[in-house]
Design an enzyme around this catalytic site. Sequence first.
Site, PDB file in Angstrom:
ATOM      1  N   GLU A 265      56.412  55.124 -73.795  1.00 14.53           N
ATOM      2  CA  GLU A 265      57.453  54.708 -74.302  1.00 14.53           C
ATOM      3  C   GLU A 265      57.414  53.232 -74.699  1.00 14.53           C
ATOM      4  O   GLU A 265      57.668  52.501 -73.766  1.00 14.53           O
ATOM      5  CB  GLU A 265      58.682  54.924 -73.752  1.00 14.53           C
ATOM      6  CG  GLU A 265      58.988  56.503 -73.772  1.00 14.53           C
ATOM      7  CD  GLU A 265      59.204  56.916 -74.876  1.00 14.53           C
ATOM      8  OE1 GLU A 265      59.431  58.369 -75.140  1.00 14.53           O
ATOM      9  OE2 GLU A 265      59.735  56.189 -76.030  1.00 14.53           O
ATOM     10  N   CYS A 299      64.511  48.486 -76.301  1.00 14.70           N
ATOM     11  CA  CYS A 299      63.208  48.718 -77.311  1.00 14.70           C
ATOM     12  C   CYS A 299      63.806  49.301 -78.571  1.00 14.70           C
ATOM     13  O   CYS A 299      63.204  49.501 -79.606  1.00 14.70           O
ATOM     14  CB  CYS A 299      62.147  49.840 -76.872  1.00 14.70           C
ATOM     15  SG  CYS A 299      62.961  51.310 -76.197  1.00 14.70           S
TER      16      CYS A 299
HETATM   17  N1  LIG Z   1      59.956  52.307 -75.785  1.00 15.59           N
HETATM   18  C1  LIG Z   1      60.752  52.185 -74.795  1.00 15.59           C
HETATM   19  O1  LIG Z   1      61.458  52.898 -74.335  1.00 15.59           O
HETATM   20  C2  LIG Z   1      60.835  50.812 -74.133  1.00 15.59           C
HETATM   21  C3  LIG Z   1      59.933  49.716 -74.479  1.00 15.59           C
HETATM   22  N2  LIG Z   1      59.883  48.562 -73.582  1.00 15.59           N
HETATM   23  C4  LIG Z   1      59.203  47.498 -74.316  1.00 15.59           C
HETATM   24  O2  LIG Z   1      58.792  46.590 -73.102  1.00 15.59           O
HETATM   25  C5  LIG Z   1      58.825  45.100 -73.601  1.00 15.59           C
HETATM   26  C6  LIG Z   1      60.190  44.780 -72.521  1.00 15.59           C
HETATM   27  O3  LIG Z   1      59.965  45.009 -71.155  1.00 15.59           O
HETATM   28  P1  LIG Z   1      58.804  44.533 -70.206  1.00 15.59           P
HETATM   29  O4  LIG Z   1      59.133  44.780 -68.929  1.00 15.59           O
HETATM   30  O5  LIG Z   1      58.527  42.872 -70.375  1.00 15.59           O
HETATM   31  O6  LIG Z   1      57.597  44.945 -70.689  1.00 15.59           O
HETATM   32  P2  LIG Z   1      55.879  45.098 -69.821  1.00 15.59           P
HETATM   33  O7  LIG Z   1      55.118  45.879 -70.660  1.00 15.59           O
HETATM   34  O8  LIG Z   1      55.503  43.662 -69.641  1.00 15.59           O
HETATM   35  O9  LIG Z   1      56.409  45.488 -68.283  1.00 15.59           O
HETATM   36  C7  LIG Z   1      56.646  46.833 -68.337  1.00 15.59           C
HETATM   37  C8  LIG Z   1      56.203  47.257 -66.834  1.00 15.59           C
HETATM   38  O10 LIG Z   1      54.962  47.426 -66.753  1.00 15.59           O
HETATM   39  C9  LIG Z   1      54.324  46.458 -65.477  1.00 15.59           C
HETATM   40  N3  LIG Z   1      53.164  46.031 -65.977  1.00 15.59           N
HETATM   41  C10 LIG Z   1      52.720  44.840 -66.714  1.00 15.59           C
HETATM   42  N4  LIG Z   1      51.530  44.643 -66.773  1.00 15.59           N
HETATM   43  C11 LIG Z   1      50.968  45.875 -66.040  1.00 15.59           C
HETATM   44  C12 LIG Z   1      49.713  46.113 -65.804  1.00 15.59           C
HETATM   45  N5  LIG Z   1      48.650  45.361 -66.404  1.00 15.59           N
HETATM   46  N6  LIG Z   1      49.335  47.246 -65.137  1.00 15.59           N
HETATM   47  C13 LIG Z   1      50.324  47.858 -64.547  1.00 15.59           C
HETATM   48  N7  LIG Z   1      51.764  47.772 -64.888  1.00 15.59           N
HETATM   49  C14 LIG Z   1      52.014  46.579 -65.686  1.00 15.59           C
HETATM   50  C15 LIG Z   1      55.577  45.453 -65.434  1.00 15.59           C
HETATM   51  O11 LIG Z   1      55.435  44.978 -64.178  1.00 15.59           O
HETATM   52  P3  LIG Z   1      56.057  43.534 -63.957  1.00 15.59           P
HETATM   53  O12 LIG Z   1      57.369  43.953 -63.080  1.00 15.59           O
HETATM   54  O13 LIG Z   1      55.095  43.153 -63.010  1.00 15.59           O
HETATM   55  O14 LIG Z   1      56.469  42.720 -65.077  1.00 15.59           O
HETATM   56  C16 LIG Z   1      56.785  46.242 -65.664  1.00 15.59           C
HETATM   57  O15 LIG Z   1      57.022  47.168 -64.518  1.00 15.59           O
HETATM   58  C17 LIG Z   1      59.074  45.113 -74.793  1.00 15.59           C
HETATM   59  O16 LIG Z   1      58.182  45.108 -75.816  1.00 15.59           O
HETATM   60  C18 LIG Z   1      59.946  46.461 -75.181  1.00 15.59           C
HETATM   61  O17 LIG Z   1      60.275  46.798 -76.297  1.00 15.59           O
HETATM   62  C19 LIG Z   1      60.931  48.355 -72.864  1.00 15.59           C
HETATM   63  C20 LIG Z   1      61.794  49.346 -72.474  1.00 15.59           C
HETATM   64  C21 LIG Z   1      61.772  50.444 -73.291  1.00 15.59           C
HETATM   65  O1  LIG Z   2      64.215  50.850 -72.627  1.00 18.17           O
HETATM   66  C1  LIG Z   2      65.191  51.045 -73.408  1.00 18.17           C
HETATM   67  O2  LIG Z   2      65.253  50.260 -74.347  1.00 18.17           O
HETATM   68  C2  LIG Z   2      65.644  52.193 -73.610  1.00 18.17           C
HETATM   69  O3  LIG Z   2      64.865  53.438 -73.989  1.00 18.17           O
HETATM   70  C3  LIG Z   2      66.808  52.391 -74.791  1.00 18.17           C
HETATM   71  S1  LIG Z   2      67.704  53.610 -74.539  1.00 18.17           S
HETATM   72  O4  LIG Z   2      67.185  54.982 -74.275  1.00 18.17           O
HETATM   73  O5  LIG Z   2      68.817  53.011 -73.742  1.00 18.17           O
HETATM   74  O6  LIG Z   2      68.209  53.638 -75.771  1.00 18.17           O
END
Ligand SMILES: NC(=O)C1=CN([C@@H]2O[C@H](COP(=O)(O)OP(=O)(O)OC[C@H]3O[C@@H](n4cnc5c(N)ncnc54)[C@H](OP(=O)(O)O)[C@@H]3O)[C@@H](O)[C@H]2O)C=CC1
Ligand SMILES: O=C(O)[C@H](O)CS(=O)(=O)O
Length: 492
Positions: A265, A299
Site C-alpha cells: 500500500e 495517502c
Molecule cells: N498507500 C497507503 O495506504 C499509504 C501510503 N503511505 C505513504 O508513505 C509515505 C509517508 O509515510 P512514511 O512513513 O514517511 O513512509 P516511509 O515509506 O518512509 O516509511 C514507512 C515505514 O517503512 C519503514 N522503512 C523505511 N525505510 C525502510 C527500509 N529500508 N526497510 C524497511 N522498512 C523501512 C519506516 O520506518 P521508520 O520508522 O524508520 O521511518 C516506516 O515504518 C507517503 O508517501 C504516503 O503516501 C503512507 C500511509 C498509507
Molecule cells: O495510510 C493511510 O493514509 C490510510 O490508508 C488512509 S485511510 O485508510 O485512512 O483512508
Amino acid sequence: MTDTTTKLEHLLRDPSLLETRAFVAGEWISADDGALFDVRNPARGDVIAQVADVGRGEAARAIAAAEKARHPWAARTGKDRAGVLRKWFDLMMENQEDLALILTAEMGKPLSEARGEIAYGASFVEWFGEEAKRVYGETIPGHQPDKRITVLRQPIGVAASITPWNFPNAMIARKVAPALAVGCGFVARPATETPLSALAMAVLAERAGVPKGLLSVIPSSRASDIGKEFCENPVVRKLTFTGSTEVGRILLRQAADQVMKCSMELGGNAPFIVFDDADLDRAVEGAMTSKFRNNGQTCVCANRIYVQAGVYDAFAAKLAAAVSKLKVGDGMDDGVSTGPLINESAVEKIEDHIRDVLDNGGSITTGGKRHELGGTFFQPTVATGVTQSMKVAKEETFGPLAPLFRFDTEEDAIALANDTIFGLACYFYARDMGRITRVQEALEYGIVGVNTGIISTELAPFGGVKQSGLGREGSRHGIDDFLEMKYICLSI
Ligand SMILES: NC(=O)C1=CN([C@@H]2O[C@H](COP(=O)(O)OP(=O)(O)OC[C@H]3O[C@@H](n4cnc5c(N)ncnc54)[C@H](OP(=O)(O)O)[C@@H]3O)[C@@H](O)[C@H]2O)C=CC1
Ligand SMILES: O=C(O)[C@H](O)CS(=O)(=O)O
C-alpha cells in the site's frame, strides 16, 4: 519514566496500556542489548516514552515463535478464531479513549480523529473475525471419470508487516486481522515515531486470548535491519507494507530473493476534480475532508485540485473561507481540527512545494507559512494558479497544501488527473450521470470517490494501481493475500 510520560500515564484510565517493552514470542522484553529509543510528542517536541529498541535477533525469535504457534492456531475452527478476534475488537472499543490518547500523544492528530482511527482499526478486527468463518474452498467437476477436483484455501504461514506513522493503529489492524483470521502467525514492526499504539494493541490482543507467540510487535529504530530480517528469513512467507513507493521498491527487491508474496500500500497523488455542474458547497466540504484529514498526512488525501474554468473563482473563494476556519493546535486540546506535522522534514517538504508554486507563477491565497505556534505546526494553505509542471503535480505533499489547477474540458481533466505514476485514490464532483459514468471509468485509480471526499471503510477493497501498490486490504478481498490455494486431484 520522563515527566511527560507520567502526564500521559495519568491521563489513561488503564495506564498498563502505555507499554514500552517489545512483545516478542509471547514475552514482554527489553532489547537484548538494552537499547532504547525516544518517542516524542510532535505537538510539544518532548519525549513521552523510551521504548525497547530491538534488532534482528529479537525479530528472528519473534518469527520462529510465530511459526510454532500458527499450527495449533490454524487447527482451531474458524469460529473459534473468530471468537478471539471478536474479544480483541471488544477490548479495543472498550479502551478506545485510552488508545486514542496514546495515538494523539505519539502522532499528533486531534483526539477526535484518533478516536475515529481506533474505531476504524477495530472495524477490521471485527470484519475479519467474521470472515474467519467463511474461508471457503471449492469442488470442480473432474476432467476424467475417475478424477475428483478439490481446491483448498490454507493460511500462507508467517506474515510480517511494516507500517507508517500516520495511522499507527489502523494500518496494523488492516493487516493483522485477516492474517490471524485465516490462521497465520504475525510479526509487526511499527514506525519509529509511533510504536506505542501498536504495543497497546498487543496488550489487548494478549488479554483477548491470542495465543502466546502467535503475534509479536517489535519496535525498532533500525527499520532497514528489521526489513532485511523479514525479507531474508525463509520462515516468513508474506510481507505486507504500507508506506512510500520508494521504500516499497526497496522491500520488493529484497523480497524477490525469497519469491515472497507481498502486499504493497504505497504512495499516492490524488486528483480532486470539480466540474462546472458540481454542487460547489458539497465539493468544498469534500475537498476539506479529503485534503485536511490528518493534516493532509494520508495517502488518499487530495494532492491536486482541478477546477473547471466556469466555477474556478467561486470554488477558490469558498475553499479559502473554509480553510481559514481550521483551528491549528495541540491535538489534545478541545476544538483543534489540525495538529502538527509529524516532523521537521515534513515541514520542509510542504515549504518546498509552496516555494515551487510561487517561483513558477502561482499564488498563495491562504496560509503558506509555518504557524506561529512554532515547532512543526503549519498554516493550512490554499494555492492558486498551479500548473502541471509544478512539483506538487508530481510529488506527494503529505501536508496541508490545497493547490488549485484550472481546466477547460472533461477530456483535459481526465488527462491531467491520469498524468502521474501513482494510482491510489481520486475524487470528482459532478451531477450529470453521463459525465459521472464516463469519468469514473476513465480515471486510472484503485479508488474513486464520486461526490464524496472520504472513502475509507473496512467493507471496501482499498488499494492502488500503477506505482501505488499491489493487492487490496479490507473487504472480502483483503483475506486472499494471506491464503494459498491448493488444488487436489483425486483419482478414485
Ligand atoms: N498507500 C497507503 O495506504 C499509504 C501510503 N503511505 C505513504 O508513505 C509515505 C509517508 O509515510 P512514511 O512513513 O514517511 O513512509 P516511509 O515509506 O518512509 O516509511 C514507512 C515505514 O517503512 C519503514 N522503512 C523505511 N525505510 C525502510 C527500509 N529500508 N526497510 C524497511 N522498512 C523501512 C519506516 O520506518 P521508520 O520508522 O524508520 O521511518 C516506516 O515504518 C507517503 O508517501 C504516503 O503516501 C503512507 C500511509 C498509507
Ligand atoms: O495510510 C493511510 O493514509 C490510510 O490508508 C488512509 S485511510 O485508510 O485512512 O483512508
